[in-house]
Design a protein around this motif. Structure first.
Motif, mmCIF file in Angstrom:
data_model
loop_
_atom_site.group_PDB
_atom_site.id
_atom_site.type_symbol
_atom_site.label_atom_id
_atom_site.label_comp_id
_atom_site.label_asym_id
_atom_site.label_seq_id
_atom_site.Cartn_x
_atom_site.Cartn_y
_atom_site.Cartn_z
ATOM 1 N N MET A 1 -32.993 -118.896 -7.021
ATOM 2 C CA MET A 1 -32.004 -117.858 -7.273
ATOM 3 C C MET A 1 -31.901 -116.968 -6.035
ATOM 4 S SD MET A 1 -31.772 -115.125 -10.387
ATOM 5 C CE MET A 1 -33.239 -114.190 -10.057
ATOM 6 N N HIS A 2 -30.687 -116.787 -5.533
ATOM 7 C CA HIS A 2 -30.513 -116.023 -4.295
ATOM 8 C C HIS A 2 -30.544 -114.507 -4.507
ATOM 9 C CE1 HIS A 2 -26.433 -116.745 -5.827
ATOM 10 N NE2 HIS A 2 -26.133 -115.587 -5.289
ATOM 11 N N VAL A 3 -30.328 -114.024 -5.721
ATOM 12 C CA VAL A 3 -30.516 -112.601 -6.001
ATOM 13 C C VAL A 3 -31.962 -112.464 -6.484
ATOM 14 C CG1 VAL A 3 -29.740 -110.614 -7.335
ATOM 15 C CG2 VAL A 3 -28.076 -112.288 -6.540
ATOM 16 N N ASP A 4 -32.857 -112.447 -5.508
ATOM 17 C CA ASP A 4 -34.286 -112.455 -5.815
ATOM 18 C C ASP A 4 -34.879 -111.052 -5.695
ATOM 19 O OD1 ASP A 4 -34.454 -111.985 -3.074
ATOM 20 O OD2 ASP A 4 -35.202 -113.990 -2.611
ATOM 21 N N GLU A 5 -36.193 -110.960 -5.850
ATOM 22 C CA GLU A 5 -36.859 -109.659 -5.834
ATOM 23 C C GLU A 5 -36.674 -108.931 -4.508
ATOM 24 O OE1 GLU A 5 -38.283 -106.369 -7.215
ATOM 25 O OE2 GLU A 5 -37.799 -108.097 -8.473
ATOM 26 N N GLY A 6 -36.627 -109.659 -3.396
ATOM 27 C CA GLY A 6 -36.392 -109.020 -2.105
ATOM 28 C C GLY A 6 -35.037 -108.331 -2.054
ATOM 29 N N VAL A 7 -34.022 -109.001 -2.563
ATOM 30 C CA VAL A 7 -32.678 -108.413 -2.621
ATOM 31 C C VAL A 7 -32.688 -107.193 -3.535
ATOM 32 C CG1 VAL A 7 -30.315 -108.823 -3.425
ATOM 33 C CG2 VAL A 7 -31.496 -110.581 -2.085
ATOM 34 N N LEU A 8 -33.318 -107.324 -4.693
ATOM 35 C CA LEU A 8 -33.311 -106.235 -5.675
ATOM 36 C C LEU A 8 -34.136 -105.031 -5.214
ATOM 37 C CD1 LEU A 8 -33.475 -108.345 -8.921
ATOM 38 C CD2 LEU A 8 -31.477 -107.237 -7.889
ATOM 39 N N GLU A 9 -35.152 -105.274 -4.412
ATOM 40 C CA GLU A 9 -35.927 -104.164 -3.847
ATOM 41 C C GLU A 9 -35.019 -103.276 -3.007
ATOM 42 O OE1 GLU A 9 -39.563 -103.629 -0.673
ATOM 43 O OE2 GLU A 9 -39.637 -105.356 -2.034
ATOM 44 N N ASP A 10 -34.156 -103.914 -2.212
ATOM 45 C CA ASP A 10 -33.198 -103.167 -1.395
ATOM 46 C C ASP A 10 -32.185 -102.435 -2.271
ATOM 47 O OD1 ASP A 10 -31.834 -102.462 1.162
ATOM 48 O OD2 ASP A 10 -30.248 -103.733 0.321
ATOM 49 N N VAL A 11 -31.709 -103.083 -3.330
ATOM 50 C CA VAL A 11 -30.747 -102.456 -4.235
ATOM 51 C C VAL A 11 -31.364 -101.211 -4.879
ATOM 52 C CG1 VAL A 11 -29.375 -102.767 -6.351
ATOM 53 C CG2 VAL A 11 -29.517 -104.620 -4.665
ATOM 54 N N ARG A 12 -32.620 -101.311 -5.331
ATOM 55 C CA ARG A 12 -33.298 -100.151 -5.924
ATOM 56 C C ARG A 12 -33.486 -99.030 -4.894
ATOM 57 N NH1 ARG A 12 -36.186 -104.422 -8.353
ATOM 58 N NH2 ARG A 12 -37.891 -104.177 -6.858
ATOM 59 N N ALA A 13 -33.821 -99.398 -3.658
ATOM 60 C CA ALA A 13 -34.012 -98.390 -2.610
ATOM 61 C C ALA A 13 -32.703 -97.652 -2.326
ATOM 62 C CB ALA A 13 -34.548 -99.037 -1.337
ATOM 63 N N ARG A 14 -31.581 -98.362 -2.387
ATOM 64 C CA ARG A 14 -30.282 -97.767 -2.071
ATOM 65 C C ARG A 14 -29.653 -97.020 -3.243
ATOM 66 N NH1 ARG A 14 -27.242 -102.820 0.669
ATOM 67 N NH2 ARG A 14 -25.533 -101.386 0.960
ATOM 68 N N TYR A 15 -29.873 -97.540 -4.478
ATOM 69 C CA TYR A 15 -29.119 -97.017 -5.615
ATOM 70 C C TYR A 15 -29.985 -96.522 -6.780
ATOM 71 C CZ TYR A 15 -25.554 -99.344 -2.921
ATOM 72 O OH TYR A 15 -24.739 -99.743 -1.896
ATOM 73 N N GLY A 16 -31.306 -96.522 -6.613
ATOM 74 C CA GLY A 16 -32.187 -95.955 -7.619
ATOM 75 C C GLY A 16 -32.772 -96.983 -8.569
ATOM 76 N N GLU A 17 -33.734 -96.499 -9.337
ATOM 77 C CA GLU A 17 -34.424 -97.357 -10.310
ATOM 78 C C GLU A 17 -33.581 -97.481 -11.580
ATOM 79 O OE1 GLU A 17 -37.242 -99.167 -10.161
ATOM 80 O OE2 GLU A 17 -37.488 -98.598 -8.054
ATOM 81 N N PRO A 18 -33.327 -98.698 -12.013
ATOM 82 C CA PRO A 18 -32.533 -98.896 -13.229
ATOM 83 C C PRO A 18 -33.395 -98.865 -14.482
ATOM 84 C CG PRO A 18 -33.104 -101.016 -12.315
ATOM 85 C CD PRO A 18 -33.672 -99.970 -11.365
ATOM 86 N N ILE A 19 -32.747 -98.736 -15.617
ATOM 87 C CA ILE A 19 -33.387 -99.019 -16.897
ATOM 88 C C ILE A 19 -33.599 -100.525 -16.937
ATOM 89 C CG2 ILE A 19 -32.991 -99.175 -19.390
ATOM 90 C CD1 ILE A 19 -31.523 -96.523 -19.243
ATOM 91 N N VAL A 20 -34.785 -100.963 -17.331
ATOM 92 C CA VAL A 20 -35.067 -102.394 -17.449
ATOM 93 C C VAL A 20 -34.852 -102.789 -18.904
ATOM 94 C CG1 VAL A 20 -36.816 -104.191 -17.200
ATOM 95 C CG2 VAL A 20 -36.668 -102.337 -15.514
#
Length: 185
Positions: A1-20
Motif C-alpha cells: 500500500m503506497h499510503v503507508d505509515e511514512g506518508v501518514l506520519e507526514d500528514v499528521r505532522a502537517r495537519y494534526g492528530e486525527p481521531i482513530v
C-alpha cells in the motif's frame, strides 16, 4: 500500500492528530465488487470542504440514488504526494480549489464478505475554499455536486444513508459522525 505509515506520519505532522476509528462489517457481494474493482487501492481520502459561510460541499455519484449525497473524495495515486492527491480529488470532484486544514479521522476498516477480508483505510480531512461555484470535472464519475450543511449531514442525509441498509453507507455514517466530533474538539 503506497499510503503507508511514512506518508501518514507526514500528514499528521502537517495537519494534526486525527481521531482513530476502527470499523468492521460484513458487506454485500455488490459492495465487495465495488471495493475491489481496483485491487491495488485500499484507501480513500474524504474531504469536508467548507466555504466561508460554512457550507459543506457534497457530491452524488451516478450509481447513487437521487437522495444519497456525501462529501467528496478519492484515492491518492502511487508516487503522488498525499496533500497534492487530496487537493486534486477536490478539484476533480467539485471544481473547488481547496486548502487542507486538519486531519480529522483515520479509519482502519475490515470489510468481510463470504469469508473474504478487505482491509481499507479512510482519511478524512477538513479543507477550506473561497470558491462559490461547484463544477465537477468528470460527469461519468460525479453526477452532481451541491452545497449542504454539517447539520444536514448529521440529520437528513445520515438518515437516508442508514435507511439504505448498506454496510458501506453505515461505514460512511460512522466516518461522518467521527469527523463531526473531531470538528467540535
Amino acid at each position: 500500500m503506497h499510503v503507508d505509515e511514512g506518508v501518514l506520519e507526514d500528514v499528521r505532522a502537517r495537519y494534526g492528530e486525527p481521531i482513530v476509528m476502527p470499523w468492521q462489517g460484513e458487506i454485500s457481494d455488490l459492495e465487495w465488487t465495488i471495493a475491489t474493482h481496483n485491487p491495488s487501492r485500499t484507501h480513500d481520502v474524504t474531504l469536508f470542504i467548507l466555504d466561508p459561510s460554512e457550507r459543506l460541499a457534497l457530491i452524488r455519484k451516478p450509481h447513487f440514488t437521487e437522495a444519497v449525497w456525501r462529501p467528496p473524495g478519492g484515492g491518492v495515486k502511487p508516487g503522488e504526494d498525499f496533500a497534492v492527491g487530496a487537493v486534486r480529488e477536490a478539484l476533480e470532484e467539485t471544481g473547488l480549489r481547496v486548502t487542507l486544514e486538519r486531519y480529522l479521522v483515520a479509519s482502519d476498516a475490515l470489510f468481510t464478505n463470504a469469508g473474504r477480508e478487505l482491509r481499507w483505510r479512510t482519511h478524512v480531512l477538513l479543507a477550506r475554499t473561497a470558491d462559490e461555484e461547484l463544477e465537477p470535472g468528470d460527469p461519468e464519475e460525479i453526477a452532481a455536486a451541491r452545497w449542504g450543511t454539517l447539520e444536514e449531514l448529521a440529520g437528513d442525509l445520515r438518515d437516508i444513508l442508514l435507511a439504505t441498509g448498506r454496510a458501506f453507507w453505515r461505514y460512511r455514517v460512522d466516518l461522518h459522525d467521527a469527523a463531526l466530533a473531531a470538528l467540535n474538539r
